[in-house]
Design a protein around this motif. Structure first.
Motif, PDB file in Angstrom:
ATOM      1  N   ASN A 269       0.827  -1.210   0.000  1.00  0.00           N
ATOM      2  CA  ASN A 269       0.000   0.000   0.000  1.00  0.00           C
ATOM      3  C   ASN A 269       0.860   1.259   0.000  1.00  0.00           C
ATOM      4  OD1 ASN A 269      -2.259  -1.572   0.035  1.00  0.00           O
ATOM      5  ND2 ASN A 269      -2.744  -1.264   2.180  1.00  0.00           N
ATOM      6  N   LEU A 270       1.881   1.288   0.866  1.00  0.00           N
ATOM      7  CA  LEU A 270       2.748   2.469   0.945  1.00  0.00           C
ATOM      8  C   LEU A 270       3.516   2.669  -0.361  1.00  0.00           C
ATOM      9  CD1 LEU A 270       4.193   2.155   4.571  1.00  0.00           C
ATOM     10  CD2 LEU A 270       2.490   3.782   3.740  1.00  0.00           C
ATOM     11  N   ALA A 271       4.020   1.573  -0.924  1.00  0.00           N
ATOM     12  CA  ALA A 271       4.767   1.683  -2.176  1.00  0.00           C
ATOM     13  C   ALA A 271       3.880   2.212  -3.300  1.00  0.00           C
ATOM     14  CB  ALA A 271       5.344   0.324  -2.549  1.00  0.00           C
ATOM     15  N   THR A 272       2.651   1.716  -3.362  1.00  0.00           N
ATOM     16  CA  THR A 272       1.734   2.168  -4.409  1.00  0.00           C
ATOM     17  C   THR A 272       1.406   3.641  -4.248  1.00  0.00           C
ATOM     18  OG1 THR A 272       0.758  -0.054  -4.430  1.00  0.00           O
ATOM     19  CG2 THR A 272      -0.447   1.684  -5.550  1.00  0.00           C
ATOM     20  N   HIS A 273       1.150   4.068  -2.990  1.00  0.00           N
ATOM     21  CA  HIS A 273       0.867   5.486  -2.738  1.00  0.00           C
ATOM     22  C   HIS A 273       2.064   6.363  -3.091  1.00  0.00           C
ATOM     23  CE1 HIS A 273      -3.136   5.395  -1.078  1.00  0.00           C
ATOM     24  NE2 HIS A 273      -2.815   4.445  -0.219  1.00  0.00           N
ATOM     25  N   CYS A 274       3.264   5.918  -2.750  1.00  0.00           N
ATOM     26  CA  CYS A 274       4.466   6.694  -3.056  1.00  0.00           C
ATOM     27  C   CYS A 274       4.658   6.834  -4.563  1.00  0.00           C
ATOM     28  CB  CYS A 274       5.687   6.037  -2.417  1.00  0.00           C
ATOM     29  SG  CYS A 274       5.760   6.172  -0.616  1.00  0.00           S
ATOM     30  N   ILE A 275       4.464   5.745  -5.285  1.00  0.00           N
ATOM     31  CA  ILE A 275       4.599   5.787  -6.743  1.00  0.00           C
ATOM     32  C   ILE A 275       3.557   6.722  -7.348  1.00  0.00           C
ATOM     33  CG2 ILE A 275       4.359   4.426  -8.858  1.00  0.00           C
ATOM     34  CD1 ILE A 275       5.501   2.044  -7.279  1.00  0.00           C
ATOM     35  N   ASN A 276       2.330   6.646  -6.832  1.00  0.00           N
ATOM     36  CA  ASN A 276       1.255   7.496  -7.329  1.00  0.00           C
ATOM     37  C   ASN A 276       1.550   8.968  -7.055  1.00  0.00           C
ATOM     38  OD1 ASN A 276      -1.239   7.909  -8.585  1.00  0.00           O
ATOM     39  ND2 ASN A 276      -2.333   7.925  -6.637  1.00  0.00           N
ATOM     40  N   ASN A 277       2.008   9.271  -5.828  1.00  0.00           N
ATOM     41  CA  ASN A 277       2.320  10.664  -5.471  1.00  0.00           C
ATOM     42  C   ASN A 277       3.488  11.189  -6.289  1.00  0.00           C
ATOM     43  OD1 ASN A 277       0.290  10.705  -3.568  1.00  0.00           O
ATOM     44  ND2 ASN A 277       1.623  10.106  -1.881  1.00  0.00           N
ATOM     45  N   TYR A 278       4.496  10.333  -6.504  1.00  0.00           N
ATOM     46  CA  TYR A 278       5.652  10.747  -7.301  1.00  0.00           C
ATOM     47  C   TYR A 278       5.234  11.054  -8.740  1.00  0.00           C
ATOM     48  CZ  TYR A 278      10.088  10.399  -9.821  1.00  0.00           C
ATOM     49  OH  TYR A 278      11.169  10.649 -10.634  1.00  0.00           O
ATOM     50  N   SER A 279       4.376  10.204  -9.276  1.00  0.00           N
ATOM     51  CA  SER A 279       3.894  10.427 -10.636  1.00  0.00           C
ATOM     52  C   SER A 279       3.108  11.729 -10.734  1.00  0.00           C
ATOM     53  CB  SER A 279       3.032   9.238 -11.071  1.00  0.00           C
ATOM     54  OG  SER A 279       2.496   9.446 -12.356  1.00  0.00           O
ATOM     55  N   GLU A 280       2.269  11.992  -9.727  1.00  0.00           N
ATOM     56  CA  GLU A 280       1.478  13.233  -9.742  1.00  0.00           C
ATOM     57  C   GLU A 280       2.376  14.456  -9.629  1.00  0.00           C
ATOM     58  OE1 GLU A 280      -1.362  12.896  -6.640  1.00  0.00           O
ATOM     59  OE2 GLU A 280      -2.690  11.544  -7.758  1.00  0.00           O
ATOM     60  N   ARG A 281       3.439  14.376  -8.800  1.00  0.00           N
ATOM     61  CA  ARG A 281       4.350  15.509  -8.677  1.00  0.00           C
ATOM     62  C   ARG A 281       5.092  15.767  -9.984  1.00  0.00           C
ATOM     63  NH1 ARG A 281       5.505  13.257  -3.505  1.00  0.00           N
ATOM     64  NH2 ARG A 281       7.398  12.291  -4.353  1.00  0.00           N
ATOM     65  N   ARG A 282       5.474  14.695 -10.667  1.00  0.00           N
ATOM     66  CA  ARG A 282       6.153  14.858 -11.960  1.00  0.00           C
ATOM     67  C   ARG A 282       5.243  15.513 -12.982  1.00  0.00           C
ATOM     68  NH1 ARG A 282       9.501  10.092 -14.510  1.00  0.00           N
ATOM     69  NH2 ARG A 282       9.757  11.819 -15.973  1.00  0.00           N
TER      70      ARG A 282
END
Length: 289
Positions: A269-282
């Protein structure tokens, strides 16, 4: 009135968090003493599970759980997202409503029914087509049944997210000369990404934690799978099969297995959220540039 309702909502939120915290503490308290008997590395990498000899290694079951979950999610994501797109953008509304109701019905079927159907239909079919050491009870059967079980979650969450995309996005994309497919894959899916990712996270948690259906179709052999047609035993199945008669160190080992599952699900769950947040920031930085 608003103040009272706010307090009620806070109470329910606190109750939910407390229940989850209690479950986590209970599992940790039951499992931590086991690591005085077997260290964590040996527990995770050991290939033998022999409670009678107090030898506990969960590596084959850990690999089987990850393979089964990954395979099921690969199928569910591709089929689920495509199905949601068809329901939202392709089919007439009256037909889409009928199929959406069928998806909801699929989500309400108990897991034991999926397992029983898999045992009576999927397992013999796999045996006839591919054979294998488990006579059809295999990792492939686990992947198929888990994919079928989590499919409604992926479809429903993706469908709701796609329908929530403002119609102005579609009008603007088409006005700029984009085709319908370009709008769907380059605009609509990106705009609905957060809801789709939430559905994938929920589906992954269910696939990793599913027990009864897996027990019926997996073959329940605690050996490292070398082929997709080999019988397997997952972590959840191991706990369910042996907890009823386990005592002492054996019971502690099963609690420790639950700890590993708990940490694994939280990590995913944490990894998926981090990837999602990183993608949104990019994407945000790209749009500003």
């Amino acid at each position: 009135m608003d103040r009272i309702m706010k307090k009620v909502f806070w109470c329910f939120a606190a109750l939910t968090i407390s229940i989850v915290a209690f479950m986590g503490v209970y599992i940790v308290v039951g499992g931590l003493p086991f690591f005085q008997h077997t260290n964590l590395w040996a527990f995770l990498t050991g290939t033998n599970w022999m409670p009678s000899g107090e030898i506990f290694g969960i590596f084959p079951m850990l690999v089987s759980s990850l393979y089964g979950t990954a395979g099921a999610m690969l199928v569910a994501i591709v089929v689920g997202i495509c199905t949601a797109i068809v329901l939202v953008e392709v089919l007439p509304s009256h037909l889409a409503k009928v199929l959406s109701a069928a998806v909801d019905l699929l989500a309400g079927i108990p897991s034991v029914i999926y397992g029983f159907w898999g045992l009576m239909v999927v397992v013999p079919l796999i045996n006839d087509l591919f054979g294998g050491k488990g006579a059809g009870s295999s990792l492939l059967a686990v992947i198929f049944i888990l994919a079928l079980m989590v499919l409604p979650t992926v479809i429903r969450m993706t469908e709701v997210s796609l329908r929530a995309v403002p119609n102005e996005y579609k009008e603007g994309a088409l006005a700029l000369g984009a085709s319908k497919l370009q709008y769907i894959f380059k605009v609509q899916l990106k705009a609905a990404k957060s809801g789709t990712m939430a559905g994938i996270i929920l589906a992954t948690g269910r696939a990793l934690g599913e027990t009864m259906a897996v027990i019926l179709v997996a073959g329940n052999t605690a050996l490292l799978p070398t082929s997709i047609t080999d019988p397997v035993r997952t972590l959840t199945a191991n706990i369910a099969i042996e907890m009823g008669y386990a005592t002492g160190v054996h019971q502690q080992a099963l609690f420790a297995t639950g700890m590993i599952l708990f940490v694994l699900i939280i990590g995913i769950n944490l990894a998926t959220h981090c990837i999602n947040n990183y993608s949104e920031r990019r994407e945000t930085r790209g749009s500003k540039a």
